[in-house]
Structures are given as structure tokens and as C-alpha cells.
Design a protein around this motif. Structure first.
Motif, PDB file in Angstrom:
ATOM      1  N   SER A   1      -1.306  -2.682  -3.675  1.00  0.00           N
ATOM      2  CA  SER A   1      -2.738  -2.671  -3.392  1.00  0.00           C
ATOM      3  C   SER A   1      -3.285  -1.264  -3.573  1.00  0.00           C
ATOM      4  O   SER A   1      -2.624  -0.278  -3.230  1.00  0.00           O
ATOM      5  CB  SER A   1      -2.994  -3.165  -1.970  1.00  0.00           C
ATOM      6  OG  SER A   1      -2.470  -2.258  -1.041  1.00  0.00           O
ATOM      7  N   MET A   2      -4.465  -1.178  -4.157  1.00  0.00           N
ATOM      8  CA  MET A   2      -5.112   0.113  -4.383  1.00  0.00           C
ATOM      9  C   MET A   2      -6.530   0.052  -3.850  1.00  0.00           C
ATOM     10  O   MET A   2      -7.255  -0.904  -4.109  1.00  0.00           O
ATOM     11  CB  MET A   2      -5.167   0.416  -5.895  1.00  0.00           C
ATOM     12  CG  MET A   2      -3.816   0.561  -6.565  1.00  0.00           C
ATOM     13  SD  MET A   2      -2.974   2.079  -6.133  1.00  0.00           S
ATOM     14  CE  MET A   2      -3.870   3.242  -7.133  1.00  0.00           C
ATOM     15  N   ARG A   3      -6.906   1.084  -3.088  1.00  0.00           N
ATOM     16  CA  ARG A   3      -8.296   1.207  -2.662  1.00  0.00           C
ATOM     17  C   ARG A   3      -9.173   1.515  -3.862  1.00  0.00           C
ATOM     18  O   ARG A   3      -8.809   2.321  -4.697  1.00  0.00           O
ATOM     19  CB  ARG A   3      -8.421   2.382  -1.692  1.00  0.00           C
ATOM     20  CG  ARG A   3      -8.458   1.946  -0.367  1.00  0.00           C
ATOM     21  CD  ARG A   3      -8.852   2.569   0.828  1.00  0.00           C
ATOM     22  NE  ARG A   3      -8.576   1.535   1.808  1.00  0.00           N
ATOM     23  CZ  ARG A   3      -9.401   0.551   2.067  1.00  0.00           C
ATOM     24  NH1 ARG A   3     -10.559   0.460   1.477  1.00  0.00           N
ATOM     25  NH2 ARG A   3      -9.086  -0.360   2.945  1.00  0.00           N
ATOM     26  N   ASN A   4     -10.334   0.892  -3.965  1.00  0.00           N
ATOM     27  CA  ASN A   4     -11.230   1.177  -5.077  1.00  0.00           C
ATOM     28  C   ASN A   4     -12.120   2.364  -4.730  1.00  0.00           C
ATOM     29  O   ASN A   4     -13.311   2.230  -4.527  1.00  0.00           O
ATOM     30  CB  ASN A   4     -12.082  -0.053  -5.398  1.00  0.00           C
ATOM     31  CG  ASN A   4     -11.227  -1.170  -5.950  1.00  0.00           C
ATOM     32  OD1 ASN A   4     -10.200  -0.913  -6.580  1.00  0.00           O
ATOM     33  ND2 ASN A   4     -11.623  -2.396  -5.701  1.00  0.00           N
ATOM     34  N   VAL A   5     -11.499   3.555  -4.657  1.00  0.00           N
ATOM     35  CA  VAL A   5     -12.265   4.754  -4.304  1.00  0.00           C
ATOM     36  C   VAL A   5     -13.066   5.213  -5.529  1.00  0.00           C
ATOM     37  O   VAL A   5     -12.801   4.808  -6.653  1.00  0.00           O
ATOM     38  CB  VAL A   5     -11.353   5.885  -3.807  1.00  0.00           C
ATOM     39  CG1 VAL A   5     -10.721   5.482  -2.497  1.00  0.00           C
ATOM     40  CG2 VAL A   5     -10.298   6.208  -4.842  1.00  0.00           C
TER      41      VAL A   5
ATOM     42  N   TYR B   1      -9.197  -8.791  -7.634  1.00  0.00           N
ATOM     43  CA  TYR B   1     -10.212  -7.834  -7.198  1.00  0.00           C
ATOM     44  C   TYR B   1     -10.834  -8.297  -5.873  1.00  0.00           C
ATOM     45  O   TYR B   1     -11.309  -9.425  -5.766  1.00  0.00           O
ATOM     46  CB  TYR B   1     -11.285  -7.735  -8.282  1.00  0.00           C
ATOM     47  CG  TYR B   1     -12.398  -6.774  -7.943  1.00  0.00           C
ATOM     48  CD1 TYR B   1     -12.174  -5.400  -7.892  1.00  0.00           C
ATOM     49  CD2 TYR B   1     -13.677  -7.245  -7.672  1.00  0.00           C
ATOM     50  CE1 TYR B   1     -13.191  -4.525  -7.593  1.00  0.00           C
ATOM     51  CE2 TYR B   1     -14.706  -6.379  -7.366  1.00  0.00           C
ATOM     52  CZ  TYR B   1     -14.452  -5.013  -7.326  1.00  0.00           C
ATOM     53  OH  TYR B   1     -15.463  -4.160  -7.018  1.00  0.00           O
TER      54      TYR B   1
ATOM     55  N   ASP C   1     -13.366  -3.970  -1.935  1.00  0.00           N
ATOM     56  CA  ASP C   1     -12.901  -2.653  -1.493  1.00  0.00           C
ATOM     57  C   ASP C   1     -11.493  -2.347  -1.997  1.00  0.00           C
ATOM     58  O   ASP C   1     -11.081  -1.205  -2.079  1.00  0.00           O
ATOM     59  CB  ASP C   1     -12.961  -2.556   0.039  1.00  0.00           C
ATOM     60  CG  ASP C   1     -12.129  -3.622   0.709  1.00  0.00           C
ATOM     61  OD1 ASP C   1     -11.887  -4.676   0.079  1.00  0.00           O
ATOM     62  OD2 ASP C   1     -11.717  -3.418   1.860  1.00  0.00           O
ATOM     63  N   MET C   2     -10.758  -3.421  -2.307  1.00  0.00           N
ATOM     64  CA  MET C   2      -9.363  -3.263  -2.723  1.00  0.00           C
ATOM     65  C   MET C   2      -9.136  -4.009  -4.033  1.00  0.00           C
ATOM     66  O   MET C   2      -9.858  -4.946  -4.365  1.00  0.00           O
ATOM     67  CB  MET C   2      -8.422  -3.907  -1.697  1.00  0.00           C
ATOM     68  CG  MET C   2      -8.571  -3.426  -0.287  1.00  0.00           C
ATOM     69  SD  MET C   2      -7.623  -1.955  -0.041  1.00  0.00           S
ATOM     70  CE  MET C   2      -5.994  -2.654   0.050  1.00  0.00           C
ATOM     71  N   THR C   3      -8.091  -3.581  -4.739  1.00  0.00           N
ATOM     72  CA  THR C   3      -7.624  -4.389  -5.866  1.00  0.00           C
ATOM     73  C   THR C   3      -6.122  -4.588  -5.691  1.00  0.00           C
ATOM     74  O   THR C   3      -5.402  -3.643  -5.359  1.00  0.00           O
ATOM     75  CB  THR C   3      -7.889  -3.691  -7.213  1.00  0.00           C
ATOM     76  OG1 THR C   3      -9.265  -3.351  -7.275  1.00  0.00           O
ATOM     77  CG2 THR C   3      -7.536  -4.603  -8.377  1.00  0.00           C
ATOM     78  N   TYR C   4      -5.682  -5.811  -5.874  1.00  0.00           N
ATOM     79  CA  TYR C   4      -4.243  -6.088  -5.848  1.00  0.00           C
ATOM     80  C   TYR C   4      -3.748  -6.195  -7.277  1.00  0.00           C
ATOM     81  O   TYR C   4      -4.370  -6.863  -8.099  1.00  0.00           O
ATOM     82  CB  TYR C   4      -3.967  -7.397  -5.106  1.00  0.00           C
ATOM     83  CG  TYR C   4      -4.100  -7.270  -3.602  1.00  0.00           C
ATOM     84  CD1 TYR C   4      -3.057  -6.720  -2.865  1.00  0.00           C
ATOM     85  CD2 TYR C   4      -5.235  -7.703  -2.943  1.00  0.00           C
ATOM     86  CE1 TYR C   4      -3.162  -6.591  -1.492  1.00  0.00           C
ATOM     87  CE2 TYR C   4      -5.353  -7.571  -1.575  1.00  0.00           C
ATOM     88  CZ  TYR C   4      -4.317  -7.022  -0.853  1.00  0.00           C
ATOM     89  OH  TYR C   4      -4.424  -6.891   0.490  1.00  0.00           O
TER      90      TYR C   4
ATOM     91  N   THR D   1       1.822   3.633  -5.415  1.00  0.00           N
ATOM     92  CA  THR D   1       0.563   3.947  -6.071  1.00  0.00           C
ATOM     93  C   THR D   1       0.693   3.781  -7.576  1.00  0.00           C
ATOM     94  O   THR D   1       1.726   4.135  -8.152  1.00  0.00           O
ATOM     95  CB  THR D   1       0.165   5.409  -5.778  1.00  0.00           C
ATOM     96  OG1 THR D   1       0.294   5.630  -4.385  1.00  0.00           O
ATOM     97  CG2 THR D   1      -1.263   5.684  -6.201  1.00  0.00           C
TER      98      THR D   1
ATOM     99  N   GLU E   1       0.815  -1.216   0.000  1.00  0.00           N
ATOM    100  CA  GLU E   1       0.000   0.000   0.000  1.00  0.00           C
ATOM    101  C   GLU E   1       0.852   1.271   0.000  1.00  0.00           C
ATOM    102  O   GLU E   1       0.319   2.373  -0.028  1.00  0.00           O
ATOM    103  CB  GLU E   1      -0.950  -0.003   1.198  1.00  0.00           C
ATOM    104  CG  GLU E   1      -0.292   0.095   2.568  1.00  0.00           C
ATOM    105  CD  GLU E   1       0.296  -1.220   3.055  1.00  0.00           C
ATOM    106  OE1 GLU E   1       0.255  -2.212   2.313  1.00  0.00           O
ATOM    107  OE2 GLU E   1       0.813  -1.249   4.191  1.00  0.00           O
TER     108      GLU E   1
END
Lengths: 367, 290
Positions: A338-342, A317, A320-323, A294, A291
Motif C-alpha cells: 500500500s502506498m499513500r497518495n502524497v 485506487y 488516499d491510498m493505492t494498493y 515501498t 505498508e
């Protein structure tokens, strides 16, 4: 000791042998009063043995255990100011819930009605008000867990020992009990010592964590420090996900080390970002958490951070997150980000060429 | 309903249990019913007169000798059960708690060794050990410890109890062992952890959880010993008969089959009542365990 918090449990150079097997190898540990303390490690690392040593179920080969300043050498388990929540809960199947909770009150001089009120209060504390007359075998796993807690806490021990208490519960129940245990610990103010192999559980619940490997303590720290600055590579591997990249040290000064990192290029790292490598793999490596970096979409402008070209190799997927597993240039193994799926951020496709933004502050050098 | 009884699977089931069922009917139920029928018929000396009567039962319940022998049988069976279970418990406890897991099966094997010889031979051996000129008495007189042979160990209730207790020991050890094996060892640690000493933990945790095994052992020993025939005959020297000996005398020696049958039915009823009481107790203990 007068300025800091009081020491509740002191372990002094504890060694424990089972025949030839060296189960505990010189444990030195101080657990403070009122602390939520965790012993974390893979199975067979000695964490349960250490807990049972504190409870008095195991003799130690050498060293000393002090609880509240008193030597425990000649104090049998039934006279120690500790109570335990067992992994199997150990609820007496021939007794009702109330009889289970009242088990330890037999020699308490108080009257019957007073004891019954205590039992009801203890059951209320763990959310089982009115369950007193139930038979123990009719309870669910989570309820047994609560009975075991009430049964231990009613005796107002100085230390509550918990041996993997949540491992038998399903995920949802476990997360709920984690929060309840934290609240309960704050409410009663008793020192809790938790044994667990679940790093997430330890991070969520503890004030401090001792990570154990092969009978010794590898690192004792607060959760944030343990996660961000693992003292050696085993700890880094065990707690959370960490990516490793090959590295080459090309210069060293009093203030920093200059490292050529595979795929990322040259960075200067201060000494505070240096940890120990595994003794059997002394090659220097760079580690970073998923994390801390980015992904930048092709349309996004350049950032202040350093950027590296990458290709998306795999997308996992999680809702809430995608790796993303990314391939960096000249690095054989993919790294995981890891990215938050905002809102407004699309999940990217496999094969996309992308840019990875990062800063040297998130890197740890193991050497 | 009829459809279900005759579907293929059910038919197969019935045909499978049919042979043992018929066998049990012939070997167990038929003689039992005959005995029950005999007990209500009149004795016509050497033959059975087919006339309904309650006279046999009247005699069984009024005769002081029958009552005395019946009470003795109950006493002996009770004593044997007590001695056997009390001695079996420590053995079972030792094997379950002290013996290392990999050695347990060897211990159980050793416990069953007495079964390798026939019951009759074992009873005879006790006679050799306990007799007037037996192993114990000749050893003690030979060593000059006693002048006269001890008489309280042969031809009396003591020797019967001793012999039967030995014969039934494995039957008591095994169910208690099984009950002890089932106890989760962390329960004992929990007992200690909650402030109880080892003795109190045994009393409050181990013993209550072992009770189903103890009650099973009690039944397994009590039921056969009350009707034992061989031991009172050989070890008791025929002078202290139990109920089985009395039945044998009535049935064969005196050829009074109706009275013998009434005795047998009465004895069986008493055993049944005692067993039911124990089963009820067992159920009460089991109810909480499941």
C-alpha cells in the motif's frame, strides 16, 4: 498487585460446555481497572459467551470469575457490578427515552426530582439532551445506542460490557461512535469490555486486545504489538492484511535465524521476529504488512534499504491510498503493497517494472 | 376521481371482492337491519304491526328481569374472561418461554385438539363430568370422600363459567402466545442487567409488552361468551338464562319479535361499548410499541 494497576476482572481457567460443544477452553485473563479492553475474534470464537459469563447470563462449567476481587459464582446477573450494552440495544419499546434511562434507578432511594436530574445528566453525557420525552421506537439506530449507553452508565457500574455495540451502525456513524466511546470511557473512568469481530474497531479503541479463536485466547497484547508482532499466523491473518512468502531456514545461531525468502533473497532475522506457524501448515513462511515496503519509481535513486525487482500486476485506487499487487520473481502469488497518495507521487500503471524497497526489520518468520 | 374508480386495476379489485361483499350484505347486514327495524315496531301478538314505537326499549330498560339477566350475562362473560385469560397466560408463557423452539408448533397443535370435536359435544361432555351422577360425583361418592353428590358444580353459574372457560381457552392462549413470542429476549436480559429480579423483570417488561395479546384475548373471549346460548341452556339446565336465552324465548316461544329485537340490539350495543373501551386501551398500549 500493589505496584501495577488494580485487577478489575479476573477469569481463572474458565471452561464452558454446551452439551458436547466446548465453547470456552480454559480462559485465563486479567482486565485492569479503568482499561478499555477488547475481546476480538471471528464469529463463534466464544467472545460473546465470555462476555455473557462476566455479566452472569451464562453459567460456567468450571473455573472462576472475579470482579473487583469478589467471586461471582453465586452472584446473579442483577446483582453484579456490571452493566451491558446489548448488540440489539434492547431498548424497552413500551417506555420513553427517560423511562428507559431511569429503568435501573427504581430502588435508588433518591427523590423523583433528583433522579430526573440524573437522567438528564446521563442523556447529556451521550449527546441526547432534551430527548427524554421521545418514544423509544422513534429513535434512529445511533440514538438507541446512546440511550443504551446512558441507561447503563447512569448506574455507575464498575464494568461496562459492550456486545458488538457498533455493528448495526453505518460506517460514518460507527467511526463517530468509536471516537465518542473512547472519550466517554476516559471521562467516566469505568472499565470497558468490548466484544467485536472488527479488528479495525478493536485497534482504534482498545488499550489492550485479547484475540480469541475456538474458545481460547490466541494473543493478549496492546494494539501496536498485536499488529506488528502477531504471535502466530492465525492472529496475523485475522488482524489487518499480511503478505506471506515461502521461506526456507538455512541456518540458526543463538542470536538469529538465517532464512532464504522466496522473491526477496537471504535475510538474518533475530528471534524476536519469529512467531508460530499454524499447526496444520507447519511449513515456514515469511509475513509482512503492505505498508512496510515501498515502491520506488524508475527515476528515483537507489535507497539504503534492500531492493527487489517487481512487476505491477494490479492497481486498486482508494483515494488516499493505492494498493499494488506485485509479482516477485519465483513467487506464484502476488504480494500487496500500500502506498499513500502524497503530493507528487503518481499512481503507477499495471505492467510497470518497478523496484520494491524493504528492510528485514519488517519481516516476521512463522515456523 | 371517477376516472380512477374505473381504471382496469380498480375494476378487477372490485369484481374480486364483489361476491364476498354481496354475500356478507345478504347474510350479515340484511338480518341485522331487519332486527334493528323490528325493534322499533309494535308487537301485535303473532304478527308485527308496522307502527313506530319506542315501547320495546322502554320495556327492556325498565323490566327488572331483563336487567337481572343482562347483568348476569355481563357477570358470567366477565368471570369467564377473567378465568380464561388468567389460566391461559401461564400456558402461553410456558409454551413461549420454556418449550424448545422446535417443539412449539407441536404444543400449539395440542392446544387446538379440543376444536376437533364440536362445541355442542364438548358442552355435553362437561355435563357428563359435572352432573349429579356424573364422573366427579360418582368417583367421590364411590371413594367415600363425600356422602351426597356435590350440587355446586351443576346447574349454576360456576358450572357455566367452567364450561365456557374450557371452550374458549385456545382463543385466549393463542393471542397471548403471539404477543409473548414477539418480545425480544434481550429485553428480559436487559431488565436483569439493570438490577431487577426475574419477578420484577416480568412485571416491568414482559407483562407490559404482552398486554396487547392479553387485551386481544379478553375481547375474543368476552364478545362471544356474553351471547352464548348453548351452555346456559344445557349446563345451566335452563334455570339460569343469559341474554341469548331470553332473546330466544321472546323471538320464538312468545313470538314477540319486536321486544326480542330490542333486547338483541341492546345487548349488541352493550358489547360494542365494552369492546370499544378495550380497543381504546389496546390502542394506548400499542401506540408505544410500534
Amino acid at each position: 498487585m500493589s505496584d501495577g494497576p488494580k485487577a478489575m476482572i479476573e477469569c481463572q481457567d474458565i471452561h464452558k460446555y454446551y452439551g458436547d460443544y466446548h465453547a470456552l477452553r480454559g480462559i485465563d485473563l486479567t482486565i485492569r481497572e479503568g482499561e478499555f479492553f477488547s475481546l476480538l475474534g471471528p464469529s463463534g470464537c466464544g467472545k460473546t459467551t465470555l462476555l455473557r459469563t462476566i455479566a452472569g447470563f451464562e453459567d460456567i462449567s468450571s473455573g472462576a470469575v472475579l470482579i473487583d476481587g469478589k467471586h461471582m459464582e453465586d452472584v446473579p446477573a442483577n446483582q453484579r457490578p456490571t452493566n451491558m450494552v446489548f448488540q440489539s440495544y434492547a431498548i424497552f419499546p413500551h417506555l420513553s427515552v427517560a423511562q428507559n434511562v431511569a429503568f435501573g434507578l427504581r430502588r435508588d432511594p433518591r427523590g423523583k426530582a433528583e433522579k430526573a436530574a440524573l437522567v438528564e445528566e446521563a442523556l447529556g453525557m451521550v449527546g441526547l439532551k432534551g430527548y427524554g420525552n421521545r418514544a423509544a421506537h422513534a429513535l434512529s439506530g445511533g440514538q438507541r445506542q446512546r440511550v443504551a449507553l446512558a441507561r447503563a452508565l447512569i448506574l455507575k457500574p464498575k464494568v461496562l460490557l459492550l456486545d458488538e455495540p457498533l455493528s448495526a451502525l453505518d460506517r460514518k456513524m460507527r467511526e463517530q461512535m468509536q471516537v465518542e466511546l473512547i472519550k466517554l470511557q476516559r471521562q467516566v473512568g469505568i472499565t470497558f469490555v468490548l466484544v467485536t469481530h472488527d479488528q479495525e474497531e478493536a485497534l482504534v479503541m482498545s488499550d489492550r486486545i485479547a484475540v480469541m479463536f475456538e474458545g481460547g485466547i490466541a494473543q493478549l497484547d496492546e494494539p501496536e504489538a498485536l499488529y506488528a508482532r502477531p504471535r502466530d499466523r492465525r492472529v496475523a491473518d485475522f488482524i489487518g492484511v499480511m503478505n506471506f512468502l515461502p521461506a526456507q531456514i538455512i541456518g540458526e545461531t543463538d542470536s538469529h535465524v538465517t532464512v532464504q525468502v522466496g522473491g526477496l533473497g537471504q535475510v538474518d532475522l533475530p528471534h524476536s521476529q519469529i512467531s508460530r506457524a499454524n499447526p496444520d501448515d507447519p511449513e515456514p513462511t515469511i509475513g509482512f504488512r503492505p505498508e512496510t515496503m515501498t515502491l520506488i519509481g524508475p527515476s528515483q535513486p537507489h535507497t539504503q534499504a534492500r531492493e527487489t525487482e517487481a512487476v505491477i500486476d494490479e492497481v486498486v485506487y482508494y483515494g488516499d491510498m493505492t494498493y499494488y499487487d506485485l509479482r516477485l520473481e519465483n513467487v506464484p502469488e502476488p504480494v500487496r503493497i500500500s502506498m499513500r497518495n502524497v503530493f507528487g507521487r503518481d499512481v503507477q500503471a499495471v505492467g510497470t517494472r518497478t523496484r520494491l524497497a524493504w528492510s528485514p526489520g519488517s519481516l516476521v518468520l512463522f515456523r | 376521481m371517477t376516472k380512477r374508480i374505473f381504471d382496469a386495476e380498480a375494476r378487477q379489485g372490485y369484481s374480486l371482492i364483489a361476491p364476498p361483499f354481496v354475500y356478507a350484505l345478504l347474510i350479515l347486514a340484511a338480518p341485522l337491519l331487519t332486527i334493528l327495524a323490528y325493534s322499533f315496531l309494535t308487537d301485535g301478538y303473532l304478527e308485527v304491526v308496522k307502527e313506530f314505537t319506542l315501547e320495546n326499549y322502554a320495556q327492556v330498560f325498565s323490566d327488572p328481569i331483563v336487567r337481572k339477566i343482562m347483568l348476569r350475562s355481563l357477570l358470567v362473560a366477565g368471570l369467564v374472561t377473567l378465568v380464561t385469560v388468567v389460566l391461559a397466560f401461564p400456558v402461553a408463557y410456558y409454551v413461549s418461554f420454556m418449550v424448545r423452539p422446535e417443539r412449539k408448533s407441536m404444543w400449539l397443535f395440542l392446544i387446538t385438539i379440543p376444536f376437533w370435536t364440536s362445541y355442542l359435544i364438548r358442552v355435553f361432555l362437561w355435563k357428563v363430568i359435572l352432573g349429579y351422577n356424573g364422573v366427579i360425583n360418582s368417583t367421590l361418592t364411590g371413594l367415600g370422600i363425600i356422602d351426597e353428590p356435590l350440587t355446586f358444580i351443576l346447574y349454576n353459574v360456576n358450572s357455566i363459567v367452567l364450561t365456557l372457560a374450557h371452550a374458549y381457552a385456545p382463543f385466549a392462549i393463542l393471542p397471548i402466545f403471539v404477543a409473548l413470542e414477539k418480545i425480544d429476549r434481550s429485553l428480559l436480559e436487559a431488565g436483569r442487567d439493570l438490577g431487577e429480579s426475574r419477578v420484577m423483570t416480568f412485571w416491568r417488561v414482559t407483562l407490559p409488552l404482552a398486554m396487547p395479546g392479553v387485551i386481544a384475548a379478553t375481547l375474543i373471549v368476552f364478545i362471544p361468551t356474553i351471547g352464548d346460548y348453548v351452555t346456559p341452556e344445557l349446563i345451566g339446565g335452563g334455570k339460569i338464562p343469559m341474554i341469548a336465552n331470553l332473546i330466544q324465548v321472546q323471538m320464538l316461544a312468545l313470538d314477540n319479535r319486536p321486544l326480542g329485537s330490542a333486547l338483541a340490539v341492546t345487548a349488541m350495543s352493550i358489547v360494542a361499548v365494552v369492546s370499544l373501551i378495550f380497543l381504546f386501551l389496546n390502542r394506548r398500549f400499542l401506540k408505544v410499541r410500534q
